[in-house]
Design a protein around this motif. Structure first.
Motif, PDB file in Angstrom:
ATOM      1  N   ALA A  28       0.837  -1.198   0.000  1.00  0.00           N
ATOM      2  CA  ALA A  28       0.000   0.000   0.000  1.00  0.00           C
ATOM      3  C   ALA A  28       0.875   1.252   0.000  1.00  0.00           C
ATOM      4  O   ALA A  28       0.616   2.212  -0.732  1.00  0.00           O
ATOM      5  CB  ALA A  28      -0.929  -0.005   1.218  1.00  0.00           C
ATOM      6  N   ALA A  29       1.930   1.232   0.817  1.00  0.00           N
ATOM      7  CA  ALA A  29       2.846   2.376   0.857  1.00  0.00           C
ATOM      8  C   ALA A  29       3.518   2.589  -0.494  1.00  0.00           C
ATOM      9  O   ALA A  29       3.678   3.727  -0.947  1.00  0.00           O
ATOM     10  CB  ALA A  29       3.893   2.159   1.944  1.00  0.00           C
ATOM     11  N   ARG A  49       3.948   6.770   9.513  1.00  0.00           N
ATOM     12  CA  ARG A  49       4.237   8.201   9.633  1.00  0.00           C
ATOM     13  C   ARG A  49       3.232   9.026   8.831  1.00  0.00           C
ATOM     14  O   ARG A  49       2.761  10.075   9.290  1.00  0.00           O
ATOM     15  CB  ARG A  49       5.659   8.491   9.148  1.00  0.00           C
ATOM     16  CG  ARG A  49       6.755   7.944  10.041  1.00  0.00           C
ATOM     17  CD  ARG A  49       8.121   8.488   9.638  1.00  0.00           C
ATOM     18  NE  ARG A  49       8.510   8.072   8.288  1.00  0.00           N
ATOM     19  CZ  ARG A  49       9.200   6.968   8.027  1.00  0.00           C
ATOM     20  NH1 ARG A  49       9.549   6.156   9.010  1.00  0.00           N
ATOM     21  NH2 ARG A  49       9.542   6.672   6.780  1.00  0.00           N
ATOM     22  N   ALA A  50       2.903   8.559   7.637  1.00  0.00           N
ATOM     23  CA  ALA A  50       1.964   9.308   6.796  1.00  0.00           C
ATOM     24  C   ALA A  50       0.566   9.352   7.404  1.00  0.00           C
ATOM     25  O   ALA A  50      -0.202  10.281   7.128  1.00  0.00           O
ATOM     26  CB  ALA A  50       1.900   8.677   5.402  1.00  0.00           C
ATOM     27  N   ALA A 108      -2.652  11.259   3.919  1.00  0.00           N
ATOM     28  CA  ALA A 108      -2.821  10.977   5.347  1.00  0.00           C
ATOM     29  C   ALA A 108      -4.073  10.154   5.602  1.00  0.00           C
ATOM     30  O   ALA A 108      -4.057   9.194   6.393  1.00  0.00           O
ATOM     31  CB  ALA A 108      -2.868  12.289   6.131  1.00  0.00           C
ATOM     32  N   ASP A 109      -5.171  10.500   4.948  1.00  0.00           N
ATOM     33  CA  ASP A 109      -6.430   9.785   5.178  1.00  0.00           C
ATOM     34  C   ASP A 109      -6.361   8.339   4.681  1.00  0.00           C
ATOM     35  O   ASP A 109      -6.848   7.419   5.349  1.00  0.00           O
ATOM     36  CB  ASP A 109      -7.590  10.513   4.494  1.00  0.00           C
ATOM     37  CG  ASP A 109      -7.934  11.840   5.162  1.00  0.00           C
ATOM     38  OD1 ASP A 109      -7.419  12.089   6.264  1.00  0.00           O
ATOM     39  OD2 ASP A 109      -8.707  12.613   4.567  1.00  0.00           O
ATOM     40  N   LEU A 110      -5.754   8.142   3.512  1.00  0.00           N
ATOM     41  CA  LEU A 110      -5.673   6.783   2.985  1.00  0.00           C
ATOM     42  C   LEU A 110      -4.717   5.933   3.828  1.00  0.00           C
ATOM     43  O   LEU A 110      -5.006   4.763   4.122  1.00  0.00           O
ATOM     44  CB  LEU A 110      -5.221   6.803   1.529  1.00  0.00           C
ATOM     45  CG  LEU A 110      -5.178   5.437   0.819  1.00  0.00           C
ATOM     46  CD1 LEU A 110      -6.511   4.703   0.940  1.00  0.00           C
ATOM     47  CD2 LEU A 110      -4.790   5.601  -0.643  1.00  0.00           C
ATOM     48  N   ALA A 111      -3.600   6.512   4.227  1.00  0.00           N
ATOM     49  CA  ALA A 111      -2.669   5.773   5.083  1.00  0.00           C
ATOM     50  C   ALA A 111      -3.335   5.385   6.392  1.00  0.00           C
ATOM     51  O   ALA A 111      -3.205   4.241   6.863  1.00  0.00           O
ATOM     52  CB  ALA A 111      -1.418   6.605   5.343  1.00  0.00           C
TER      53      ALA A 111
END
Length: 357
Positions: free
Chosen positions: A168-169, A184-185, A235-238
């Protein structure tokens, strides 16, 4: 008793000295993140060559840091598998050579068992205990009954949780290593913004699945505007991915807790059972916090080793070797490195399982 541990199963080259008082006398670790970052993941050939280049120096430095020599060591332990076979061979052959040169016992350690027994090094956890082993290549729930004695309650039928986080990252352009980058994200992100699936949640048993979650992340990215992700989308997806993985592990963990209590229930004076989380993903703060709450609700003691002992390291290998040496379980020099080495060989293959189960 002092054991020298060697770890070369993936992209960390490490050496450590551990004694029978649960002390890490010295340890050195060399990460290969810079070498693998351009490829977005670990390249086995590059990893093996890096182990070969640096392992001797790390061992010498570890001995010097502790102020001991090989003559003071009681055994040489190395990860014998599972892992990237080229790297495993480097560590095993080095340990065998040291064993021959010194006359000290050679101890081939199952990398998964090293993770499983880490809580006994860090927290002196007594057998039996429930283990959530969660990393980039493995995701299992097991009852740890003793050294070399495991009963698997559930495993992934496809991808491991750590692989899901890493991929995913990578899809989000967060870099390598992916799991820590995604954590972190996720700071400040909304974990409820994207409706991601929780595979197998609510179904009987303790098996896990994360392949569908990876696919869902790809579909979300395809629906977002083309080009680099905005800071808010990232940020939201992470946060959403991290929460989905955590929710699955907590729900499956709760089921495993019930089975553990059924199988190991002691008398009224029995201590509270322990849930141990181990492996690289055990360093994730969101997962730790959620498991801590789960344990408080279910009357379990929650044990998470220090972050440095969650990711691959040689101290855990040395400790597992020490536990084996105490029981007289050494290996002959004809031991063959193993790319796969299940903790519970008798466990049935889960329905729909891929090659990693």
């Amino acid at each position: 008793m002092i054991i020298l541990g060697i770890e070369t199963s993936c992209d960390e080259t490490a050496a450590a000295l551990v004694d029978d008082q649960r002390r890490v006398l010295a340890q050195r670790l060399l990460s290969q993140h810079a070498e693998h970052r351009p490829y977005g993941g670990v390249v086995p050939e590059i990893a093996a060559r890096a182990h070969l280049d640096h392992l001797d120096g790390l061992i010498a430095g570890t001995l010097a840091d502790a102020g001991v020599t090989l003559a003071d060591v009681d055994g040489i332990a190395a990860t014998g598998g599972p892992g990237l076979i080229g790297g495993v061979i480097v560590g095993v052959m080095t340990a065998k050579a040291l064993s021959v040169a010194t006359g000290k016992p050679f101890l081939a350690v199952n990398h998964l068992e090293a993770h499983a027994l880490t809580a006994r090094l860090s927290d002196a956890v007594a057998f039996p205990y429930l283990l959530l082993l969660v990393s980039g290549g493995h995701c299992q729930l097991l009852i740890v009954r003793g050294v070399g004695d495991y009963r698997r309650l559930g495993t992934t039928i496809d991808d491991a949780a750590g692989e899901c986080l890493d991929k995913a990252a990578k899809m989000m352009g967060l870099g390598h290593p992916g799991g820590p980058a995604l954590e972190r994200a996720a700071v400040g992100g909304d974990p409820a913004r994207f409706a991601l699936p929780r595979p197998l949640r609510g179904r009987p048993g303790c098996d896990l699945s994360f392949s569908g979650l990876k696919t869902a992340v790809r579909q979300v990215l395809d629906r977002l505007p083309p080009g680099p992700l905005s800071a808010r989308d990232r940020a939201d997806l992470a946060a959403s991915v991290q929460q989905a993985v955590t929710d699955v592990l907590v729900e499956r963990g709760a089921r495993a807790m019930a089975l553990f209590v059924e199988e190991t229930a002691g008398g009224a004076e029995a201590p509270a059972p322990a849930l141990v989380v181990a492996g690289g993903v055990a360093a994730n703060g969101t997962l730790r916090a959620a498991l801590d709450v789960l344990c408080a609700d279910r009357g379990f003691r929650f044990v998470a080793p220090p972050l440095a002992l969650c990711t691959d390291n040689a101290a855990m290998v040395a400790w597992a070797g020490l536990e084996r040496l105490r029981l007289g379980r050494t290996e002959s020099l004809d031991f063959r490195p193993r790319p796969r080495w299940p903790l519970d060989p008798s466990a049935p293959r889960p329905a729909g399982a891929g090659a990693r189960a």
